[in-house]
Motif scaffolding. Structure first.
Motif, short mmCIF file in Angstrom:
data_model
loop_
_atom_site.label_atom_id
_atom_site.label_comp_id
_atom_site.label_asym_id
_atom_site.label_seq_id
_atom_site.Cartn_x
_atom_site.Cartn_y
_atom_site.Cartn_z
N GLY A 23 27.52 -30.60 8.92
CA GLY A 23 27.32 -29.67 10.22
C GLY A 23 26.66 -28.59 10.16
N ALA A 24 25.98 -28.19 11.19
CA ALA A 24 25.24 -26.90 11.40
C ALA A 24 25.26 -26.23 12.53
CB ALA A 24 23.75 -27.29 10.95
N VAL A 25 24.95 -25.28 12.73
CA VAL A 25 24.63 -24.34 13.91
C VAL A 25 23.32 -23.49 13.89
CG1 VAL A 25 26.18 -22.13 13.02
CG2 VAL A 25 25.59 -22.72 15.76
N LEU A 26 22.61 -23.45 14.64
CA LEU A 26 21.21 -22.99 14.73
C LEU A 26 21.06 -22.03 16.13
CD1 LEU A 26 18.49 -22.41 13.61
CD2 LEU A 26 17.83 -24.50 15.02
N VAL A 27 20.58 -20.95 15.49
CA VAL A 27 20.59 -19.95 16.56
C VAL A 27 19.35 -19.21 16.77
CG1 VAL A 27 21.40 -17.61 17.90
CG2 VAL A 27 22.95 -19.10 16.60
N ILE A 28 18.41 -19.27 17.79
CA ILE A 28 17.24 -18.66 17.85
C ILE A 28 17.11 -17.52 18.93
CG2 ILE A 28 14.50 -18.86 18.13
CD1 ILE A 28 14.97 -21.79 17.06
N GLY A 44 33.30 -11.83 3.04
CA GLY A 44 34.47 -12.37 3.71
C GLY A 44 34.41 -12.78 5.28
N MET A 45 32.99 -12.60 5.80
CA MET A 45 33.21 -12.51 7.42
C MET A 45 33.18 -14.19 7.72
SD MET A 45 30.62 -9.98 9.02
CE MET A 45 30.39 -11.20 10.69
N THR A 46 33.93 -14.53 8.98
CA THR A 46 33.76 -15.68 9.54
C THR A 46 33.13 -15.46 10.92
OG1 THR A 46 36.19 -15.60 10.41
CG2 THR A 46 35.52 -16.82 8.30
N SER A 47 32.42 -16.31 11.68
CA SER A 47 31.85 -16.11 13.03
C SER A 47 31.48 -17.24 13.37
CB SER A 47 30.50 -15.17 12.74
OG SER A 47 30.14 -14.64 13.97
N THR A 48 30.79 -17.33 14.85
CA THR A 48 30.33 -18.33 15.42
C THR A 48 28.72 -18.30 15.77
OG1 THR A 48 30.68 -17.53 17.64
CG2 THR A 48 32.75 -18.62 16.70
N GLY A 49 28.06 -19.06 16.05
CA GLY A 49 26.93 -19.04 16.50
C GLY A 49 26.43 -18.06 17.76
N HIS A 102 26.92 -22.54 3.62
CA HIS A 102 25.29 -21.89 3.10
C HIS A 102 24.79 -21.34 4.70
CE1 HIS A 102 25.61 -23.42 -1.06
NE2 HIS A 102 26.22 -24.28 -0.48
N THR A 103 24.38 -20.20 4.63
CA THR A 103 24.11 -19.49 5.83
C THR A 103 22.83 -18.61 5.60
OG1 THR A 103 25.29 -17.34 5.31
CG2 THR A 103 26.18 -19.00 6.58
N ASN A 104 21.77 -18.22 6.80
CA ASN A 104 20.86 -17.39 6.30
C ASN A 104 20.47 -16.89 7.70
OD1 ASN A 104 19.13 -17.72 3.66
ND2 ASN A 104 17.88 -16.43 5.19
N LEU A 105 19.87 -15.60 7.73
CA LEU A 105 19.55 -14.77 8.82
C LEU A 105 18.48 -14.38 8.46
CD1 LEU A 105 21.76 -12.65 11.08
CD2 LEU A 105 19.50 -11.66 10.40
N TRP A 106 17.36 -14.41 9.78
CA TRP A 106 15.96 -14.08 9.41
C TRP A 106 15.56 -13.20 10.63
CZ3 TRP A 106 16.93 -19.13 8.61
CH2 TRP A 106 16.79 -19.70 7.22
N ALA A 114 23.86 -21.86 9.79
CA ALA A 114 24.87 -21.80 9.09
C ALA A 114 25.32 -23.24 8.68
CB ALA A 114 26.19 -21.08 9.70
N LEU A 115 25.57 -23.81 7.68
CA LEU A 115 25.66 -24.96 7.03
C LEU A 115 27.18 -25.07 6.59
CD1 LEU A 115 22.49 -25.35 5.47
CD2 LEU A 115 22.99 -26.42 7.42
N ASN A 116 27.88 -26.25 6.47
CA ASN A 116 29.03 -26.41 6.03
C ASN A 116 29.43 -27.18 5.07
OD1 ASN A 116 28.92 -28.53 8.18
ND2 ASN A 116 31.15 -28.68 8.04
N SER A 117 28.16 -27.54 4.08
CA SER A 117 28.10 -28.43 2.96
C SER A 117 27.03 -27.89 1.67
CB SER A 117 27.69 -29.80 3.37
OG SER A 117 26.53 -30.06 3.08
N ASP A 118 27.45 -28.38 0.46
CA ASP A 118 26.61 -28.10 -0.63
C ASP A 118 25.46 -28.89 -0.87
OD1 ASP A 118 28.47 -25.78 -1.12
OD2 ASP A 118 29.66 -26.87 -2.64
N LYS A 119 25.26 -29.88 0.08
CA LYS A 119 24.12 -30.93 -0.51
C LYS A 119 22.90 -30.41 0.24
CE LYS A 119 23.38 -35.88 -0.34
NZ LYS A 119 23.86 -37.30 -0.15
N GLY A 120 21.97 -30.26 -0.69
CA GLY A 120 20.65 -29.79 -0.09
C GLY A 120 20.47 -28.39 -0.14
#
Length: 651
Positions: free
Chosen positions: A56-61, A258-263, A335-339, A351-357
């Motif tokens: 799964g993933a969430v993408l925000v632009i 330790g943060m949790t958040s939404t898109g 795994h997450t990233n903010l640019w 934001a992603l919820n798996s270690d694959k790739g």
């Protein structure tokens, strides 16, 4: 347990080359608006290669003060077919949390409650920082990962503790001059959170909620990982897309990750950061503070992307000449990233919820290629330097955060040949201490006070690498010895003590010796717990063995014994190495056709070692099978080959 090498694993498992072209028919440059942002997200996640990696993933632009895209893809729970809801599904931000901790520090700086250049000891009454460097540690050092701590990845307690208890019990020692070298530092951000707590006289998590989340309207964001949060949390998956456990915060508020958040909530943060710190009528920071955070404060060379206050430059090869401030986060299953592109008033969050790739790299590459294509000219390369001129850069370099990662640099006519975990690369000189590879990615060197090469930074994330001195030779291991390269590499890395006496390459290695060679290279913080084994108290290997036990690398023998002086069997060695790979890297099992006998409990370890080729000339084929001799004693030279090959074949 925090997996400190997850970011390296992500880089290696999913090469960008598989996605360099982008979706079919993708234009070279288009206008970024709401309609096309949705098209970009849909096209990206429809790619077959992406689908194969996705749980799964969430993408925000966001751009120009508007949310162009806030979309969920795939599943928050695969088995239940529960889709990701960009407004409600919670993701763990891991180290992206550090941006908020640094923002809290900047707020206190704006109000005059802290000075970024003052020794932080003044903000820590009753807490002593052991500092052997003779130079003060400041908040700027903490925010830029230049603390000089001997280890910034502290061993978690098992039982989550308060922030105050965690900081007091886990305090590392400053062994390098603060500000001298970049080395990723989780504890430095735990300490910032504690300073925020001390100065504001509010629990850290309450300060974040009151001073950052509330004014930004981030009502679904928290630094506390409790049952209420867990109910809305996306399920984490491993690199085989199998569900894995949720790891509790330690300390409970975890300012470092330790943060949790939404898109939806993360969109509010990016909008404020791109609007000079203001969201509607509420201001979280002054524009000058945001500029200071985004500025590359620490870089090995002015033309090599560096680090700001919590911001970093992981995917700099795709900046295309634009100013980009980014931050990534890695935790088991998330795994997450903010640019941020400040000058284009544009922000992206994934934001992603798996270690694959590693979907972050291809997404950012395709985003920049589509909307912000290359603007800069290729690097200007000086006339080819001679091998003699380049010789001072040659040698073995060790990653400061994860000693298992190395770069071996050889001077060839006109270039430097770099061999590392990512392969081989040629660097050509553009300035005295600046080089570029075949794809125009920069690399830099730093000299010590005497003008000798000291540090190197190129393509390995999280830390600079230090140049290691050439080792002395053992009296019984000449340069032509079949195991010489393995042995002397480990001597340089500090795993084998240096000596001009005999090494005894054909003598059996003991269980304690092997663990003492292996564990320091993993980057684990040394245990401070008393020995759990009856026969390791007072042993020269006591700390290494206890550290291995704390991390789950060893289990010991019946009756609470370890047998540090017993000969190590080859199947025991393989099992220890397999556990390091599985725990530290999330490595998957490997099947190999290995000749028996070997013990049932050692099957996975033996197959992993054989399947990965982690051995020297001691292993041969016999009747089509690999003859690993699993139950034979392991010799000193064979142990060196096993560990060396592990370092060369991390995944």
């Amino acid at each position: 347990m925090r997996k400190i090498m997850l970011v390296v694993m992500a880089f290696l498992m999913f090469p960008l080359s598989a996605f360099a072209a982008g979706p079919p028919g993708s234009p070279s440059a288009v206008t970024l608006n709401m309609e096309d942002a949705k098209r970009f997200g849909d096209d990206f996640f429809k790619q077959q290669e992406i689908q194969e990696q996705l749980a799964g993933a969430v993408l925000v632009i966001v751009k120009d003060g508007k949310i162009l895209l806030n979309q969920g893809y795939g599943y928050a729970n695969v088995a239940a077919k529960q889709p990701v809801d960009a407004e409600k599904t919670l993701f763990r931000l891991a180290s992206v949390s550090k941006l908020f901790t640094a923002a809290g520090v900047m707020q206190l700086s704006e109000s005059g409650k802290v000075d970024l250049d003052t020794d932080v000891q003044s903000y820590l009454p009753g807490l002593h920082i052991n500092n052997t460097s003779g130079f003060p540690l400041t908040l700027k050092h903490l925010m830029t990962h230049t603390t000089g701590f001997d280890n910034g990845d502290v061993l978690e307690s098992g039982t989550p503790s308060t922030l105050e208890k965690f900081v007091k019990e886990k305090m590392p020692t400053i062994v390098r001059k603060p500000g001298e070298v970049y080395r990723y530092d989780n504890f430095g951000f735990s300490l910032q959170g504690y300073i925020i707590q001390q100065v504001s006289r509010m629990p850290f998590e309450n300060y974040m909620a009151e001073k950052l989340f509330k004014p930004l309207g981030m009502g679904n964001t928290s630094f506390i990982f409790d049952d209420k949060v867990i109910k809305r949390m996306a399920t984490p998956y491993d690199n085989q897309l199998q569900p894995t456990e949720q790891i509790p915060n330690d300390p409970l508020s975890a300012p470092e990750g330790g943060m949790t958040s939404t898109g939806k909530d993360m969109a509010q943060f990016m909008l404020a950061m791109l609007n000079g710190g203001k969201k509607g009528e509420n201001r979280i920071l002054q524009p000058e503070s945001i500029q200071a955070m985004e500025h590359s404060s620490v870089a090995i060379h002015p033309k090599v992307p560096g680090n700001g206050y919590a911001f970093e430059s992981t995917y700099s090869q795709d900046y295309n000449g634009y100013k980009v401030a980014e931050k990534g986060g890695d935790l088991s299953g998330f795994h997450t990233n903010l640019w941020l592109l400040p000058e284009q008033n544009t922000g992206i969050f994934l934001a992603l919820n798996s270690d694959k790739g590693n979907l972050r790299q291809p997404l950012f590459h395709q985003f920049m290629s589509r909307y912000f294509p290359e603007t800069s000219a290729p690097a200007s390369i000086e006339p080819a330097a001679t091998q003699e001129q380049l010789q001072r850069f040659a040698g073995l370099y060790r990653h400061l955060r994860t000693p298992a990662l190395t770069s071996e640099i050889t001077a060839v006519d006109g270039a430097l040949l770099v061999k590392d975990v990512f392969g081989e690369h040629k660097l050509r000189q553009a300035d005295e201490l600046l080089f570029y590879d075949e794809e125009d990615k920069p690399a830099g060197f730093k000299l010590d006070a005497d003008g000798k090469v000291l540090y190197f930074y190129y393509n390995q994330p999280d830390s600079w690498l230090e140049k290691l001195p050439e080792p002395q030779h053992f009296s019984d291991v000449g340069s032509d010895h079949p195991y010489a390269k393995y042995i002397y590499n480990l001597v340089q890395l500090g795993a084998i003590p240096e000596s001009t006496g005999p090494f005894q390459p054909d003598h059996p290695v003991t269980r304690g010796q092997f663990i003492a060679q292996l564990i320091p290279l993993a980057g684990f913080q040394s245990s401070t717990r008393p020995s759990a084994f009856k026969d390791t108290k007072g042993s020269p290997y006591e700390t290494a063995i206890q550290t291995a036990l704390d991390y789950g690398v060893v289990q010991g023998l019946p009756g609470s014994y370890f047998g540090p002086d017993l000969p190590l069997t080859r199947e025991q060695a393989a099992t220890f190495v397999w556990r390091i790979a599985r725990i530290g890297l999330g490595a998957a099992p490997v099947k190999a056709d290995v000749q028996k006998p070997f013990s049932d409990w050692a099957a996975e370890g033996v197959q992993y070692v054989v399947g990965r080729g982690l051995y020297g000339p001691d292993v041969e084929l016999s009747d089509g099978q690999v003859n690993y001799r699993a139950q034979d004693p392991m010799l000193n030279q064979e142990a060196a080959a096993l560990i060396y090959r592990l370092l060369q074949n991390l995944l």
